[in-house]
Design an enzyme around this catalytic site. Structure first.
Site, PDB file in Angstrom:
ATOM      1  N   TYR A 219      32.130   9.954 -68.808  1.00  0.00           N
ATOM      2  CA  TYR A 219      31.936   9.300 -67.540  1.00  0.00           C
ATOM      3  C   TYR A 219      30.763   9.816 -66.810  1.00  0.00           C
ATOM      4  O   TYR A 219      30.477  10.840 -66.669  1.00  0.00           O
ATOM      5  CB  TYR A 219      33.500   9.562 -66.627  1.00  0.00           C
ATOM      6  CG  TYR A 219      33.416   8.917 -65.283  1.00  0.00           C
ATOM      7  CD1 TYR A 219      33.508   7.373 -65.372  1.00  0.00           C
ATOM      8  CD2 TYR A 219      33.405   9.605 -64.125  1.00  0.00           C
ATOM      9  CE1 TYR A 219      33.613   6.847 -64.048  1.00  0.00           C
ATOM     10  CE2 TYR A 219      33.520   8.888 -63.030  1.00  0.00           C
ATOM     11  CZ  TYR A 219      33.523   7.609 -63.047  1.00  0.00           C
ATOM     12  OH  TYR A 219      33.600   6.952 -61.751  1.00  0.00           O
TER      13      TYR A 219
ATOM     14  N   ASP B   6      28.478  11.266 -50.821  1.00  0.00           N
ATOM     15  CA  ASP B   6      28.893  10.252 -51.742  1.00  0.00           C
ATOM     16  C   ASP B   6      29.178   9.061 -50.954  1.00  0.00           C
ATOM     17  O   ASP B   6      30.362   8.490 -50.688  1.00  0.00           O
ATOM     18  CB  ASP B   6      30.198  10.519 -52.724  1.00  0.00           C
ATOM     19  CG  ASP B   6      30.536   9.549 -53.680  1.00  0.00           C
ATOM     20  OD1 ASP B   6      29.615   8.551 -53.876  1.00  0.00           O
ATOM     21  OD2 ASP B   6      31.712   9.642 -54.069  1.00  0.00           O
TER      22      ASP B   6
ATOM     23  N   ASP C 243      29.791   4.655 -62.979  1.00  0.00           N
ATOM     24  CA  ASP C 243      30.340   4.303 -61.580  1.00  0.00           C
ATOM     25  C   ASP C 243      29.041   3.441 -61.172  1.00  0.00           C
ATOM     26  O   ASP C 243      28.117   3.983 -60.480  1.00  0.00           O
ATOM     27  CB  ASP C 243      30.514   5.580 -60.731  1.00  0.00           C
ATOM     28  CG  ASP C 243      30.987   5.568 -59.352  1.00  0.00           C
ATOM     29  OD1 ASP C 243      31.045   4.234 -59.094  1.00  0.00           O
ATOM     30  OD2 ASP C 243      31.259   6.300 -58.733  1.00  0.00           O
TER      31      ASP C 243
ATOM     32  N   ASP D  52      29.532   1.703 -58.197  1.00  0.00           N
ATOM     33  CA  ASP D  52      29.791   1.718 -56.768  1.00  0.00           C
ATOM     34  C   ASP D  52      30.262   0.469 -56.358  1.00  0.00           C
ATOM     35  O   ASP D  52      30.977  -0.243 -56.883  1.00  0.00           O
ATOM     36  CB  ASP D  52      28.603   2.350 -55.763  1.00  0.00           C
ATOM     37  CG  ASP D  52      28.676   3.982 -55.660  1.00  0.00           C
ATOM     38  OD1 ASP D  52      29.723   4.525 -56.042  1.00  0.00           O
ATOM     39  OD2 ASP D  52      27.849   4.507 -55.478  1.00  0.00           O
TER      40      ASP D  52
ATOM     41  N   HIS E  58      32.245   0.511 -63.566  1.00  0.00           N
ATOM     42  CA  HIS E  58      33.218   0.015 -62.607  1.00  0.00           C
ATOM     43  C   HIS E  58      32.584  -0.387 -61.473  1.00  0.00           C
ATOM     44  O   HIS E  58      31.474   0.121 -60.987  1.00  0.00           O
ATOM     45  CB  HIS E  58      34.273   0.798 -62.572  1.00  0.00           C
ATOM     46  CG  HIS E  58      34.296   2.199 -61.900  1.00  0.00           C
ATOM     47  ND1 HIS E  58      33.961   2.664 -60.633  1.00  0.00           N
ATOM     48  CD2 HIS E  58      34.027   3.515 -62.507  1.00  0.00           C
ATOM     49  CE1 HIS E  58      33.573   3.837 -60.613  1.00  0.00           C
ATOM     50  NE2 HIS E  58      33.984   4.622 -61.632  1.00  0.00           N
TER      51      HIS E  58
ATOM     52  N   GLU F 101      33.629  -1.552 -57.388  1.00  0.00           N
ATOM     53  CA  GLU F 101      34.515  -1.383 -56.251  1.00  0.00           C
ATOM     54  C   GLU F 101      34.615  -2.548 -55.256  1.00  0.00           C
ATOM     55  O   GLU F 101      33.545  -3.137 -55.024  1.00  0.00           O
ATOM     56  CB  GLU F 101      34.847  -0.010 -56.080  1.00  0.00           C
ATOM     57  CG  GLU F 101      33.490   0.431 -54.891  1.00  0.00           C
ATOM     58  CD  GLU F 101      33.502   1.809 -54.890  1.00  0.00           C
ATOM     59  OE1 GLU F 101      33.509   2.650 -55.952  1.00  0.00           O
ATOM     60  OE2 GLU F 101      33.319   2.040 -53.674  1.00  0.00           O
TER      61      GLU F 101
ATOM     62  N   CYS G  57      33.896   8.253 -50.651  1.00  0.00           N
ATOM     63  CA  CYS G  57      34.632   8.698 -51.842  1.00  0.00           C
ATOM     64  C   CYS G  57      36.264   8.323 -51.922  1.00  0.00           C
ATOM     65  O   CYS G  57      36.642   8.091 -50.814  1.00  0.00           O
ATOM     66  CB  CYS G  57      34.741  10.468 -51.596  1.00  0.00           C
ATOM     67  SG  CYS G  57      35.932  11.039 -52.690  1.00  0.00           S
TER      68      CYS G  57
ATOM     69  N   ARG H 243      37.432  -1.932 -59.809  1.00  0.00           N
ATOM     70  CA  ARG H 243      38.105  -0.733 -59.065  1.00  0.00           C
ATOM     71  C   ARG H 243      38.592  -1.197 -57.580  1.00  0.00           C
ATOM     72  O   ARG H 243      37.711  -1.821 -57.065  1.00  0.00           O
ATOM     73  CB  ARG H 243      37.273   0.396 -58.812  1.00  0.00           C
ATOM     74  CG  ARG H 243      37.613   1.528 -57.761  1.00  0.00           C
ATOM     75  CD  ARG H 243      36.953   2.560 -57.966  1.00  0.00           C
ATOM     76  NE  ARG H 243      36.785   3.325 -56.386  1.00  0.00           N
ATOM     77  CZ  ARG H 243      36.288   4.561 -56.063  1.00  0.00           C
ATOM     78  NH1 ARG H 243      35.529   4.921 -57.055  1.00  0.00           N
ATOM     79  NH2 ARG H 243      36.314   4.779 -54.782  1.00  0.00           N
TER      80      ARG H 243
ATOM     81  N   GLU I 178      42.354   2.939 -57.420  1.00  0.00           N
ATOM     82  CA  GLU I 178      42.051   4.367 -56.930  1.00  0.00           C
ATOM     83  C   GLU I 178      43.136   4.792 -55.769  1.00  0.00           C
ATOM     84  O   GLU I 178      43.794   4.056 -55.277  1.00  0.00           O
ATOM     85  CB  GLU I 178      40.593   4.239 -56.080  1.00  0.00           C
ATOM     86  CG  GLU I 178      40.310   5.202 -55.493  1.00  0.00           C
ATOM     87  CD  GLU I 178      39.845   6.365 -56.289  1.00  0.00           C
ATOM     88  OE1 GLU I 178      40.839   6.890 -57.067  1.00  0.00           O
ATOM     89  OE2 GLU I 178      38.693   6.919 -56.502  1.00  0.00           O
TER      90      GLU I 178
ATOM     91  N   ASN J 111      42.321   8.301 -62.290  1.00  0.00           N
ATOM     92  CA  ASN J 111      41.289   9.052 -61.825  1.00  0.00           C
ATOM     93  C   ASN J 111      41.987  10.442 -61.529  1.00  0.00           C
ATOM     94  O   ASN J 111      42.540  10.511 -60.598  1.00  0.00           O
ATOM     95  CB  ASN J 111      40.619   8.592 -60.541  1.00  0.00           C
ATOM     96  CG  ASN J 111      39.515   9.352 -60.068  1.00  0.00           C
ATOM     97  OD1 ASN J 111      39.046  10.453 -60.485  1.00  0.00           O
ATOM     98  ND2 ASN J 111      39.088   9.066 -58.969  1.00  0.00           N
TER      99      ASN J 111
HETATM  100  C1  PYR Z   1      33.404   9.296 -58.703  1.00  0.00           C
HETATM  101  O1  PYR Z   1      33.839  10.186 -59.011  1.00  0.00           O
HETATM  102  O2  PYR Z   1      32.333   8.755 -57.984  1.00  0.00           O
HETATM  103  C2  PYR Z   1      34.402   8.033 -58.915  1.00  0.00           C
HETATM  104  O3  PYR Z   1      34.255   6.978 -57.973  1.00  0.00           O
HETATM  105  C3  PYR Z   1      35.783   8.278 -59.292  1.00  0.00           C
END
Ligand code: PYR
Length: 297
Positions: free
Chosen positions: A42, A56, A83, A85, A110, A112, A120, A155, A189, A211
């Protein structure tokens, strides 16, 4: 090849087993994940931004994320899930995002439904876009992909916007709509407990991701528990980075206190193990002088 990894990922998702995807914080850690027998790698947005010394909150660019994901994907035979975003722009940008990720050699991404700037997933105060906008993002991704085996996972962050039973119902409704829009898998999530994973998984015909991030909204369930609840992938996004940074901090403190790193050498990856992971020996046939290291050090 990336195409073969994508096909294998698709097939593994139908096996009924739950697939374990630890987050790689660099290509070398992806090698370790493969060596230890995990099912996939991942690439976390949280890790990538932390790695750059950033929060983040959607500051990273498509070029940065796809570049790092590509470096990671190319050193492993495992499928890489990245990811993406909120897709790096409006729905019209999402098609290009998918194609860039395909070019990077990853197996899936993924996308979102948070508003920009995103947060986050396990923090409070998140907001999501209207369902119509979330659906447009997913449709743009599905229409944009060129390899039908590239996995597009939607997501939804709705659960975290509404506490209580209502939040779960909203998350299930939205997950269904995103699957209907063409998402191949769903990432719900900030689920609070196993029964919530179970409720989402049983409402959907597509695979569901869990997750297991530390210091988040849900307890840390075992692979067995999550598999029994119907999850088909579990990610540990930041686990390896947190461990490595914890160890780095202890090493710096030891250096400060002792004036030497001697006390922490036993915790270190040895030179021999590092050489194994980067396959020094594999370069011997180019030039036998490359690999002169004697094992045992
Ligand atoms: C991350 O680790 O950034 C997720 O979006 C789960």
């Amino acid at each position: 090849t990336p195409a073969a990894k994508r096909r294998a990922f698709r097939e593994a998702l139908t096996s009924g087993e739950i697939l374990r995807f630890p987050g790689a914080f660099n290509p070398l850690s992806a090698r370790l994940i493969e060596d230890k027998g995990f099912d996939g790698v991942y690439v976390s947005g949280a890790v990538l931004s932390a790695d750059l010394g950033l929060p983040d909150i959607g500051l990273t660019t498509l070029s940065e994320v796809s570049g790092r994901a590509g470096q990671i994907a190319r050193v492993t035979d495992l499928p890489t899930l990245v990811d993406a975003d909120t897709g790096f722009g409006e729905p019209m940008n999402v098609a290009r995002t998918v194609q860039t990720m395909e070019d990077a050699g990853v197996a899936g991404m993924h996308l979102e439904d948070q508003v920009n700037p995103k947060r986050c997933g396990h923090l409070d105060g998140k907001e999501v876009v209207e369902l119509g906008e979330a659906v447009r993002r997913v449709r743009a991704a599905v229409d944009g992909r060129r390899d039908p085996d590239f996995l597009i996972m939607a997501r939804t962050d709705v659960r975290g916007t509404e506490p209580g039973e209502r939040g779960l119902r909203l998350a299930i409704d939205r997950a269904k709509a995103l699957a209907d829009a063409g998402a191949d898998a769903i990432f719900p999530e900030a689920m609070r407990d196993l029964s919530e994973f179970e409720a989402v998984a049983s409402a959907l015909d597509v695979p569901v991701l869990a997750n297991m991030t530390e210091f988040g909204k849900s307890e840390l369930f075992t692979v067995q528990q999550l598999g029994d609840a119907g999850a088909r992938i579990v990610i540990y996004p930041v686990t390896l980075l947190r461990m490595a940074m914890g160890a780095a901090e202890r090493a710096l403190d030891t250096l400060t206190v002792d004036g030497t790193q001697d006390a922490v050498v036993g915790d270190m990856q040895t030179r021999a193990r590092l050489y194994e992971l980067v396959d020094y020996a594999g370069y011997n046939h180019f030039d036998s002088a490359v690999f002169t290291y004697e094992p045992g050090q």
